[in-house]
Scaffold this motif. Sequence first.
Motif, PDB file in Angstrom:
ATOM      1  N   LEU A   1       0.671  17.676  43.934  1.00  0.00           N
ATOM      2  CA  LEU A   1       0.344  18.105  42.576  1.00  0.00           C
ATOM      3  C   LEU A   1       1.315  19.220  42.214  1.00  0.00           C
ATOM      4  O   LEU A   1       1.219  20.328  42.731  1.00  0.00           O
ATOM      5  CB  LEU A   1      -1.107  18.588  42.499  1.00  0.00           C
ATOM      6  CG  LEU A   1      -2.165  17.548  42.899  1.00  0.00           C
ATOM      7  CD1 LEU A   1      -3.529  18.204  42.994  1.00  0.00           C
ATOM      8  CD2 LEU A   1      -2.187  16.387  41.907  1.00  0.00           C
ATOM      9  N   ILE A   2       2.262  18.924  41.310  1.00  0.00           N
ATOM     10  CA  ILE A   2       3.436  19.779  41.138  1.00  0.00           C
ATOM     11  C   ILE A   2       3.460  20.417  39.761  1.00  0.00           C
ATOM     12  O   ILE A   2       3.324  19.739  38.739  1.00  0.00           O
ATOM     13  CB  ILE A   2       4.731  18.966  41.352  1.00  0.00           C
ATOM     14  CG1 ILE A   2       4.673  18.227  42.696  1.00  0.00           C
ATOM     15  CG2 ILE A   2       5.948  19.865  41.292  1.00  0.00           C
ATOM     16  CD1 ILE A   2       5.806  17.237  42.885  1.00  0.00           C
ATOM     17  N   GLU A   3       3.650  21.724  39.748  1.00  0.00           N
ATOM     18  CA  GLU A   3       3.863  22.447  38.499  1.00  0.00           C
ATOM     19  C   GLU A   3       4.914  23.521  38.733  1.00  0.00           C
ATOM     20  O   GLU A   3       5.175  23.918  39.869  1.00  0.00           O
ATOM     21  CB  GLU A   3       2.549  23.064  37.998  1.00  0.00           C
ATOM     22  CG  GLU A   3       1.833  23.937  39.005  1.00  0.00           C
ATOM     23  CD  GLU A   3       0.452  24.376  38.535  1.00  0.00           C
ATOM     24  OE1 GLU A   3       0.313  24.684  37.328  1.00  0.00           O
ATOM     25  OE2 GLU A   3      -0.471  24.419  39.361  1.00  0.00           O
ATOM     26  N   GLY A   4       5.554  23.961  37.677  1.00  0.00           N
ATOM     27  CA  GLY A   4       6.530  25.033  37.765  1.00  0.00           C
ATOM     28  C   GLY A   4       7.881  24.579  38.254  1.00  0.00           C
ATOM     29  O   GLY A   4       8.842  24.512  37.503  1.00  0.00           O
TER      30      GLY A   4
ATOM     31  N   GLY B   1       3.278  15.473  38.349  1.00  0.00           N
ATOM     32  CA  GLY B   1       3.847  16.737  37.909  1.00  0.00           C
ATOM     33  C   GLY B   1       3.563  17.027  36.459  1.00  0.00           C
ATOM     34  O   GLY B   1       3.361  16.114  35.649  1.00  0.00           O
ATOM     35  N   THR B   2       3.568  18.312  36.102  1.00  0.00           N
ATOM     36  CA  THR B   2       3.422  18.701  34.711  1.00  0.00           C
ATOM     37  C   THR B   2       4.753  18.496  33.981  1.00  0.00           C
ATOM     38  O   THR B   2       5.823  18.486  34.593  1.00  0.00           O
ATOM     39  CB  THR B   2       2.984  20.167  34.585  1.00  0.00           C
ATOM     40  OG1 THR B   2       3.921  21.003  35.273  1.00  0.00           O
ATOM     41  CG2 THR B   2       1.602  20.360  35.173  1.00  0.00           C
ATOM     42  N   ALA B   3       4.673  18.367  32.674  1.00  0.00           N
ATOM     43  CA  ALA B   3       5.840  17.996  31.877  1.00  0.00           C
ATOM     44  C   ALA B   3       6.959  19.023  31.942  1.00  0.00           C
ATOM     45  O   ALA B   3       8.131  18.677  31.767  1.00  0.00           O
ATOM     46  CB  ALA B   3       5.415  17.779  30.425  1.00  0.00           C
ATOM     47  N   ASP B   4       6.628  20.299  32.196  1.00  0.00           N
ATOM     48  CA  ASP B   4       7.649  21.345  32.188  1.00  0.00           C
ATOM     49  C   ASP B   4       8.221  21.654  33.569  1.00  0.00           C
ATOM     50  O   ASP B   4       8.996  22.594  33.729  1.00  0.00           O
ATOM     51  CB  ASP B   4       7.083  22.626  31.574  1.00  0.00           C
ATOM     52  CG  ASP B   4       5.871  23.154  32.337  1.00  0.00           C
ATOM     53  OD1 ASP B   4       5.376  22.451  33.253  1.00  0.00           O
ATOM     54  OD2 ASP B   4       5.404  24.264  32.011  1.00  0.00           O
ATOM     55  N   THR B   5       7.873  20.869  34.581  1.00  0.00           N
ATOM     56  CA  THR B   5       8.353  21.128  35.938  1.00  0.00           C
ATOM     57  C   THR B   5       9.830  20.772  36.071  1.00  0.00           C
ATOM     58  O   THR B   5      10.300  19.792  35.500  1.00  0.00           O
ATOM     59  CB  THR B   5       7.528  20.327  36.962  1.00  0.00           C
ATOM     60  OG1 THR B   5       6.162  20.712  36.861  1.00  0.00           O
ATOM     61  CG2 THR B   5       8.002  20.590  38.378  1.00  0.00           C
ATOM     62  N   LYS B   6      10.552  21.567  36.854  1.00  0.00           N
ATOM     63  CA  LYS B   6      11.956  21.319  37.138  1.00  0.00           C
ATOM     64  C   LYS B   6      12.140  20.989  38.620  1.00  0.00           C
ATOM     65  O   LYS B   6      11.386  21.469  39.470  1.00  0.00           O
ATOM     66  CB  LYS B   6      12.817  22.535  36.776  1.00  0.00           C
ATOM     67  CG  LYS B   6      12.710  22.972  35.323  1.00  0.00           C
ATOM     68  CD  LYS B   6      13.188  21.889  34.370  1.00  0.00           C
ATOM     69  CE  LYS B   6      13.125  22.365  32.924  1.00  0.00           C
ATOM     70  NZ  LYS B   6      13.496  21.289  31.969  1.00  0.00           N
TER      71      LYS B   6
ATOM     72  N   ASP C   1      -0.029  19.425  31.304  1.00  0.00           N
ATOM     73  CA  ASP C   1      -0.163  20.817  31.726  1.00  0.00           C
ATOM     74  C   ASP C   1      -1.038  20.911  32.973  1.00  0.00           C
ATOM     75  O   ASP C   1      -1.471  19.890  33.529  1.00  0.00           O
ATOM     76  CB  ASP C   1      -0.755  21.660  30.591  1.00  0.00           C
ATOM     77  CG  ASP C   1      -2.022  21.044  30.005  1.00  0.00           C
ATOM     78  OD1 ASP C   1      -2.769  20.372  30.750  1.00  0.00           O
ATOM     79  OD2 ASP C   1      -2.273  21.224  28.794  1.00  0.00           O
ATOM     80  N   ALA C   2      -1.319  22.159  33.393  1.00  0.00           N
ATOM     81  CA  ALA C   2      -2.092  22.382  34.612  1.00  0.00           C
ATOM     82  C   ALA C   2      -3.510  21.838  34.510  1.00  0.00           C
ATOM     83  O   ALA C   2      -4.070  21.337  35.490  1.00  0.00           O
ATOM     84  CB  ALA C   2      -2.115  23.874  34.946  1.00  0.00           C
ATOM     85  N   ALA C   3      -4.113  21.938  33.327  1.00  0.00           N
ATOM     86  CA  ALA C   3      -5.465  21.401  33.146  1.00  0.00           C
ATOM     87  C   ALA C   3      -5.477  19.890  33.339  1.00  0.00           C
ATOM     88  O   ALA C   3      -6.396  19.333  33.970  1.00  0.00           O
ATOM     89  CB  ALA C   3      -5.994  21.759  31.755  1.00  0.00           C
ATOM     90  N   ALA C   4      -4.455  19.210  32.838  1.00  0.00           N
ATOM     91  CA  ALA C   4      -4.352  17.761  33.017  1.00  0.00           C
ATOM     92  C   ALA C   4      -4.062  17.417  34.478  1.00  0.00           C
ATOM     93  O   ALA C   4      -4.474  16.358  34.964  1.00  0.00           O
ATOM     94  CB  ALA C   4      -3.265  17.196  32.113  1.00  0.00           C
ATOM     95  N   LEU C   5      -3.369  18.319  35.173  1.00  0.00           N
ATOM     96  CA  LEU C   5      -3.122  18.112  36.603  1.00  0.00           C
ATOM     97  C   LEU C   5      -4.440  18.177  37.376  1.00  0.00           C
ATOM     98  O   LEU C   5      -4.686  17.365  38.273  1.00  0.00           O
ATOM     99  CB  LEU C   5      -2.148  19.173  37.108  1.00  0.00           C
ATOM    100  CG  LEU C   5      -1.431  18.915  38.429  1.00  0.00           C
ATOM    101  CD1 LEU C   5      -0.536  17.685  38.347  1.00  0.00           C
ATOM    102  CD2 LEU C   5      -0.597  20.138  38.832  1.00  0.00           C
ATOM    103  N   ASP C   6      -5.295  19.124  37.017  1.00  0.00           N
ATOM    104  CA  ASP C   6      -6.628  19.199  37.626  1.00  0.00           C
ATOM    105  C   ASP C   6      -7.424  17.931  37.353  1.00  0.00           C
ATOM    106  O   ASP C   6      -8.128  17.417  38.238  1.00  0.00           O
ATOM    107  CB  ASP C   6      -7.395  20.404  37.078  1.00  0.00           C
ATOM    108  CG  ASP C   6      -6.814  21.737  37.527  1.00  0.00           C
ATOM    109  OD1 ASP C   6      -6.072  21.761  38.533  1.00  0.00           O
ATOM    110  OD2 ASP C   6      -7.093  22.757  36.866  1.00  0.00           O
ATOM    111  N   ALA C   7      -7.326  17.425  36.125  1.00  0.00           N
ATOM    112  CA  ALA C   7      -8.052  16.202  35.765  1.00  0.00           C
ATOM    113  C   ALA C   7      -7.539  15.010  36.563  1.00  0.00           C
ATOM    114  O   ALA C   7      -8.327  14.159  37.003  1.00  0.00           O
ATOM    115  CB  ALA C   7      -7.924  15.936  34.266  1.00  0.00           C
ATOM    116  N   ALA C   8      -6.223  14.948  36.775  1.00  0.00           N
ATOM    117  CA  ALA C   8      -5.650  13.865  37.577  1.00  0.00           C
ATOM    118  C   ALA C   8      -6.127  13.954  39.015  1.00  0.00           C
ATOM    119  O   ALA C   8      -6.405  12.932  39.666  1.00  0.00           O
ATOM    120  CB  ALA C   8      -4.128  13.917  37.510  1.00  0.00           C
ATOM    121  N   GLN C   9      -6.234  15.163  39.525  1.00  0.00           N
ATOM    122  CA  GLN C   9      -6.748  15.359  40.879  1.00  0.00           C
ATOM    123  C   GLN C   9      -8.177  14.843  41.004  1.00  0.00           C
ATOM    124  O   GLN C   9      -8.519  14.135  41.960  1.00  0.00           O
ATOM    125  CB  GLN C   9      -6.685  16.843  41.251  1.00  0.00           C
ATOM    126  CG  GLN C   9      -7.150  17.146  42.672  1.00  0.00           C
ATOM    127  CD  GLN C   9      -6.963  18.604  43.038  1.00  0.00           C
ATOM    128  OE1 GLN C   9      -6.640  19.439  42.189  1.00  0.00           O
ATOM    129  NE2 GLN C   9      -7.166  18.926  44.305  1.00  0.00           N
TER     130      GLN C   9
END
Length: 281
Positions: free
Chosen positions: A122-125, A143-148, A203-211
């Motif tokens: 689960l990737i962010e940032g 991953g979240t949309a803004d991850t590099k 975003d991070a909230a959607a990442l939690d929902a995917a989890q």
Amino acid sequence: MTNPIVDPLVEVVDTSATSSLVRIEATVDGAVTVVMNRPERKNAFNDDLISALEEAFRTLAGAEGVRVVFIRGAGGVFSAGADLEWMRAAIDRTEADNRDDAMAMAVMLKQLWDLPQLTVALIEGGAFGGGAGLACACDLAIGTADTKFSFSEVRLGLIPATISPYVVQALGPREARALFATGRVFDSAYAERIGLLSEVVPDAAALDAAQDRIATEIKACAPGAVGESKRLVSHVHGRHVDHGLLDDTARRIAAARVGSEGQEGVRAFLERRRPSWNLAD
């Protein structure tokens, strides 16, 4: 994600060597989250974090009741790759010492790759260098949309050696060559297009929902069959389709049909009931 509970599994992993660097969260229905916990260093790898992750994965490999293993980074960043102080120390080490260092990373990644449970990054940032490699060693990565992302080793005169087996498996040789050779930074949309990410969320909230969604989905799957299915992919990938492979795959499905999970699953289907290993709500 459902609020974690204290579980015997956590007590096994939470030793003095790992408690500050790797946080383990477990739920009663078998969802485990491994959190890299060096937010002040953007969860960059050093000897201690690598050792803590290896211990966590080794423990989870034999843990009863675990259905899925999620991997996250604390503080809104997955992993910045290699820690700068760790790299500085490597300059003065011998080649043999550096080989031992690298082998520890290689063993940790292999422990993750070999886990019988479904594994999900689960990737962010950001996920750079070894962080991107860790994601490639998982079965899924979201991953979240803004991850590099970047495999930036060549910009330091280095090569992404220990992560390369998993990156090449995930991306294919041509894409791996291009990204390894240029060290370019790329975004989540590109990562999804080349297969590094399975899914991009806003975003991070959607990442939690995917989890939560994946934790729910996996409860309907037979845990032994999940592990055998993962091993099946590794076994058949790249092999020539000959009589030996046909015979081997036939033997594997025959064993599954007479095994306890297969017997229970098929009987439950025919009897229009839920199999005993299905924990879905």
